[in-house]
Design a protein around this motif. Structure first.
Motif, PDB file in Angstrom:
ATOM      1  N   LYS A  48       0.832  -1.203   0.000  1.00 33.27           N
ATOM      2  CA  LYS A  48       0.000   0.000   0.000  1.00 33.27           C
ATOM      3  C   LYS A  48       0.868   1.256   0.000  1.00 33.27           C
ATOM      4  CE  LYS A  48      -3.265   0.263   3.002  1.00 33.27           C
ATOM      5  NZ  LYS A  48      -3.974   0.165   4.279  1.00 33.27           N
ATOM      6  N   PHE A  49       1.922   1.225   0.788  1.00 29.66           N
ATOM      7  CA  PHE A  49       2.821   2.370   0.899  1.00 29.66           C
ATOM      8  C   PHE A  49       3.347   2.747  -0.482  1.00 29.66           C
ATOM      9  CE2 PHE A  49       5.724   4.528   4.039  1.00 29.66           C
ATOM     10  CZ  PHE A  49       6.451   5.259   3.109  1.00 29.66           C
ATOM     11  N   LEU A  50       3.839   1.771  -1.204  1.00 31.11           N
ATOM     12  CA  LEU A  50       4.483   2.048  -2.477  1.00 31.11           C
ATOM     13  C   LEU A  50       3.507   2.301  -3.611  1.00 31.11           C
ATOM     14  CD1 LEU A  50       7.354  -0.478  -1.998  1.00 31.11           C
ATOM     15  CD2 LEU A  50       7.620   1.981  -2.201  1.00 31.11           C
ATOM     16  N   LYS A  51       2.274   1.869  -3.455  1.00 33.75           N
ATOM     17  CA  LYS A  51       1.253   2.158  -4.456  1.00 33.75           C
ATOM     18  C   LYS A  51       0.619   3.528  -4.246  1.00 33.75           C
ATOM     19  CE  LYS A  51      -0.213  -2.552  -5.568  1.00 33.75           C
ATOM     20  NZ  LYS A  51      -1.346  -3.519  -5.497  1.00 33.75           N
ATOM     21  N   GLY A  52       0.851   4.117  -3.089  1.00 34.00           N
ATOM     22  CA  GLY A  52       0.239   5.406  -2.800  1.00 34.00           C
ATOM     23  C   GLY A  52      -1.099   5.281  -2.111  1.00 34.00           C
ATOM     24  N   ASP A  53      -1.410   4.090  -1.592  1.00 35.16           N
ATOM     25  CA  ASP A  53      -2.700   3.884  -0.931  1.00 35.16           C
ATOM     26  C   ASP A  53      -2.646   4.132   0.570  1.00 35.16           C
ATOM     27  OD1 ASP A  53      -3.868   3.193  -3.307  1.00 35.16           O
ATOM     28  OD2 ASP A  53      -3.579   1.039  -3.040  1.00 35.16           O
ATOM     29  N   ILE A  54      -1.493   4.471   1.102  1.00 37.19           N
ATOM     30  CA  ILE A  54      -1.346   4.680   2.534  1.00 37.19           C
ATOM     31  C   ILE A  54      -2.028   5.991   2.938  1.00 37.19           C
ATOM     32  CG2 ILE A  54       0.858   5.857   2.237  1.00 37.19           C
ATOM     33  CD1 ILE A  54       1.812   4.643   4.842  1.00 37.19           C
ATOM     34  N   THR A  55      -2.643   6.004   4.115  1.00 41.04           N
ATOM     35  CA  THR A  55      -3.275   7.222   4.625  1.00 41.04           C
ATOM     36  C   THR A  55      -2.296   7.994   5.503  1.00 41.04           C
ATOM     37  OG1 THR A  55      -4.089   6.227   6.677  1.00 41.04           O
ATOM     38  CG2 THR A  55      -5.486   5.993   4.697  1.00 41.04           C
ATOM     39  N   LYS A 169       3.253  13.083  -3.349  1.00 43.51           N
ATOM     40  CA  LYS A 169       2.157  12.967  -4.309  1.00 43.51           C
ATOM     41  C   LYS A 169       0.939  12.259  -3.725  1.00 43.51           C
ATOM     42  CE  LYS A 169       1.250  11.661  -9.103  1.00 43.51           C
ATOM     43  NZ  LYS A 169       0.833  13.005  -9.518  1.00 43.51           N
ATOM     44  N   HIS A 170       1.158  11.167  -3.016  1.00 44.90           N
ATOM     45  CA  HIS A 170       0.038  10.313  -2.624  1.00 44.90           C
ATOM     46  C   HIS A 170      -0.398  10.451  -1.163  1.00 44.90           C
ATOM     47  CE1 HIS A 170       0.359   8.532  -6.537  1.00 44.90           C
ATOM     48  NE2 HIS A 170       1.608   8.187  -6.323  1.00 44.90           N
ATOM     49  N   VAL A 171       0.421  11.061  -0.315  1.00 44.97           N
ATOM     50  CA  VAL A 171       0.025  11.284   1.086  1.00 44.97           C
ATOM     51  C   VAL A 171      -0.242  12.767   1.332  1.00 44.97           C
ATOM     52  CG1 VAL A 171       0.770  11.158   3.501  1.00 44.97           C
ATOM     53  CG2 VAL A 171       1.188   9.224   1.961  1.00 44.97           C
ATOM     54  N   LEU A 172       0.673  13.623   0.877  1.00 44.67           N
ATOM     55  CA  LEU A 172       0.471  15.063   1.047  1.00 44.67           C
ATOM     56  C   LEU A 172      -0.312  15.674  -0.104  1.00 44.67           C
ATOM     57  CD1 LEU A 172       3.985  16.057   2.443  1.00 44.67           C
ATOM     58  CD2 LEU A 172       1.874  15.587   3.710  1.00 44.67           C
ATOM     59  N   ASN A 173      -0.562  14.862  -1.147  1.00 42.52           N
ATOM     60  CA  ASN A 173      -1.388  15.282  -2.293  1.00 42.52           C
ATOM     61  C   ASN A 173      -0.846  16.544  -2.978  1.00 42.52           C
ATOM     62  OD1 ASN A 173      -3.114  13.129  -1.869  1.00 42.52           O
ATOM     63  ND2 ASN A 173      -4.483  14.317  -0.549  1.00 42.52           N
ATOM     64  N   GLU A 184      10.243  20.603   2.878  1.00 36.41           N
ATOM     65  CA  GLU A 184      10.601  19.411   3.647  1.00 36.41           C
ATOM     66  C   GLU A 184       9.563  19.097   4.716  1.00 36.41           C
ATOM     67  OE1 GLU A 184      14.528  19.871   5.198  1.00 36.41           O
ATOM     68  OE2 GLU A 184      15.455  20.106   3.227  1.00 36.41           O
ATOM     69  N   ASP A 185       8.533  19.908   4.835  1.00 36.12           N
ATOM     70  CA  ASP A 185       7.529  19.707   5.880  1.00 36.12           C
ATOM     71  C   ASP A 185       6.915  18.310   5.798  1.00 36.12           C
ATOM     72  OD1 ASP A 185       7.958  22.258   6.743  1.00 36.12           O
ATOM     73  OD2 ASP A 185       6.182  23.118   5.809  1.00 36.12           O
ATOM     74  N   GLY A 186       6.957  17.606   6.915  1.00 36.49           N
ATOM     75  CA  GLY A 186       6.386  16.264   6.971  1.00 36.49           C
ATOM     76  C   GLY A 186       7.274  15.188   6.406  1.00 36.49           C
ATOM     77  N   LEU A 187       8.425  15.571   5.835  1.00 37.74           N
ATOM     78  CA  LEU A 187       9.316  14.604   5.184  1.00 37.74           C
ATOM     79  C   LEU A 187      10.776  14.821   5.586  1.00 37.74           C
ATOM     80  CD1 LEU A 187       7.733  14.775   1.617  1.00 37.74           C
ATOM     81  CD2 LEU A 187       7.448  12.927   3.288  1.00 37.74           C
ATOM     82  N   HIS A 188      10.992  15.369   6.772  1.00 39.85           N
ATOM     83  CA  HIS A 188      12.359  15.591   7.249  1.00 39.85           C
ATOM     84  C   HIS A 188      13.139  14.286   7.357  1.00 39.85           C
ATOM     85  CE1 HIS A 188      12.261  19.904   8.160  1.00 39.85           C
ATOM     86  NE2 HIS A 188      10.998  19.724   8.505  1.00 39.85           N
ATOM     87  N   THR A 259     -10.452  12.545  -2.739  1.00 36.29           N
ATOM     88  CA  THR A 259      -9.884  12.103  -4.004  1.00 36.29           C
ATOM     89  C   THR A 259      -8.370  12.184  -3.919  1.00 36.29           C
ATOM     90  OG1 THR A 259     -11.777  12.967  -5.188  1.00 36.29           O
ATOM     91  CG2 THR A 259      -9.808  12.500  -6.487  1.00 36.29           C
ATOM     92  N   LYS A 260      -7.715  11.029  -4.073  1.00 35.15           N
ATOM     93  CA  LYS A 260      -6.271  10.980  -4.010  1.00 35.15           C
ATOM     94  C   LYS A 260      -5.703  10.884  -5.410  1.00 35.15           C
ATOM     95  CE  LYS A 260      -4.242   8.998  -0.664  1.00 35.15           C
ATOM     96  NZ  LYS A 260      -3.608   8.040   0.209  1.00 35.15           N
ATOM     97  N   PRO A 261      -4.478  11.357  -5.634  1.00 31.63           N
ATOM     98  CA  PRO A 261      -3.877  11.295  -6.953  1.00 31.63           C
ATOM     99  C   PRO A 261      -3.782   9.855  -7.446  1.00 31.63           C
ATOM    100  CG  PRO A 261      -2.601  12.704  -5.496  1.00 31.63           C
ATOM    101  CD  PRO A 261      -3.623  12.019  -4.645  1.00 31.63           C
ATOM    102  N   THR A 262      -3.962   9.660  -8.719  1.00 31.52           N
ATOM    103  CA  THR A 262      -3.877   8.330  -9.295  1.00 31.52           C
ATOM    104  C   THR A 262      -2.452   7.811  -9.290  1.00 31.52           C
ATOM    105  OG1 THR A 262      -4.197   7.026 -11.299  1.00 31.52           O
ATOM    106  CG2 THR A 262      -3.638   9.347 -11.605  1.00 31.52           C
TER     107      THR A 262
END
Length: 295
Positions: A48-55, A169-173, A184-188, A259-262
């Protein structure tokens, strides 16, 4: 008999074993963990993480778990920074992740919740088992920390940037043309600002690993510990998925968009497909090694 009781007996038996002239620890650990890599690829959470399905809440649980793992590992590494062998792969300024994880936890949960999130009382069973294993390994032989340092830091450096882009792309949209894309916010956790050239540093790190003064039995113990570190992480990832399925995740401050990015964009890119892998000791390590395997 526990894993570390067996390791301790091997350690005592290794005292008369001569130092290897060319231990090649980096390649030995890479080869030694191939089977557990494949076992890890069935992890629901990491797929899920790598597909972008993680919340965002799942990612928050992930970095909460990592905080205890890294803070423990780094405390142990610092306590043995003058070890005649271990000191050769200790790079606290360049590599330590504890503060980066605290920054990310503050981003997702707020500063006022940090005491709760970083309290040992909040450790989940799998994370507690990981921390206890780190401490037990170090008590047997501090050189076993080499395995954990390898599996975590090389993965963070190798696949971290791929994963950071995926998370943007898939978590912070976010999109590449967004003004905040380079933030870098949220990804330090994935930012190694004290390392200039990542590839050069990884080469240096592997060279240091390959020249460590170890004998054959200690080398075998380190490879076995690398496998153990992957197994511990499989348990952590399975636990995160179980917590998510039970709807018991701590809520982050940021609401997921409906709606999350494809994922079609990165699926269509062969470089991303080759790089995508499963996280065990580190999401990045598996992502990068799978890329190398398929290159």
């Amino acid at each position: 008999m526990s894993h570390y009781t067996l390791v301790s007996k091997k350690s005592m038996a290794a005292q008369d074993d001569p130092i290897l002239e060319n231990p090649e620890l980096a390649s030995a650990m890479r080869e030694g963990t191939k089977v557990v890599h494949r076992a890890a690829e069935s992890s629901v959470f990491t797929k899920k993480f790598l597909k972008g399905d993680i919340t965002k809440d799942e990612y928050g649980q992930y970095i909460s778990s990592l905080y205890f793992i890294y803070s423990t590992m780094e405390r142990l590494l610092r306590s043995h920074k003058n070890h005649p062998v271990l000191q050769n792969i200790c790079f606290p300024t360049e590599l330590e992740r504890e503060q980066a994880l605290l920054n990310d936890l503050e981003f997702y949960y707020g500063k006022e919740r940090l005491p709760e999130l970083t309290s040992p009382l909040s450790m989940t069973p799998a994370v507690k088992a990981y921390v206890q294993s780190l401490e037990a390994a170090c008590s047997v032989d501090p050189l076993l920390l080499v395995a954990h340092s390898y599996s975590r830091y090389l993965g963070d450096l190798s696949g971290g940037q791929i994963l950071a882009r995926r998370l943007k792309k898939h978590v912070l949209n976010l999109e590449k043309d967004d003004a905040s894309w380079d933030s870098e916010d949220g990804l330090h956790f994935y930012q190694f600002n004290n390392i200039g050239n990542h590839n050069q540093f990884k080469t240096l790190y592997r060279e240091r690993l390959d020249t460590l003064q170890v004998n054959s039995r200690t080398k075998a113990m380190i490879v076995a510990e690398a496998i153990r570190s992957f197994e511990l992480n499989i348990a952590v990832f399975d636990e995160i998925q179980a917590i998510s399925d039970a709807k018991q995740l701590k809520p982050t401050m940021i609401t997921d968009d409906v709606t999350k990015p494809t994922v079609s964009t990165w699926l269509a890119n062969p470089l991303y497909v080759a790089s995508a892998g499963i996280a065990v000791a580190s999401v990045g390590l598996i992502a990068y090694q799978r890329y190398v395997r398929n290159a």
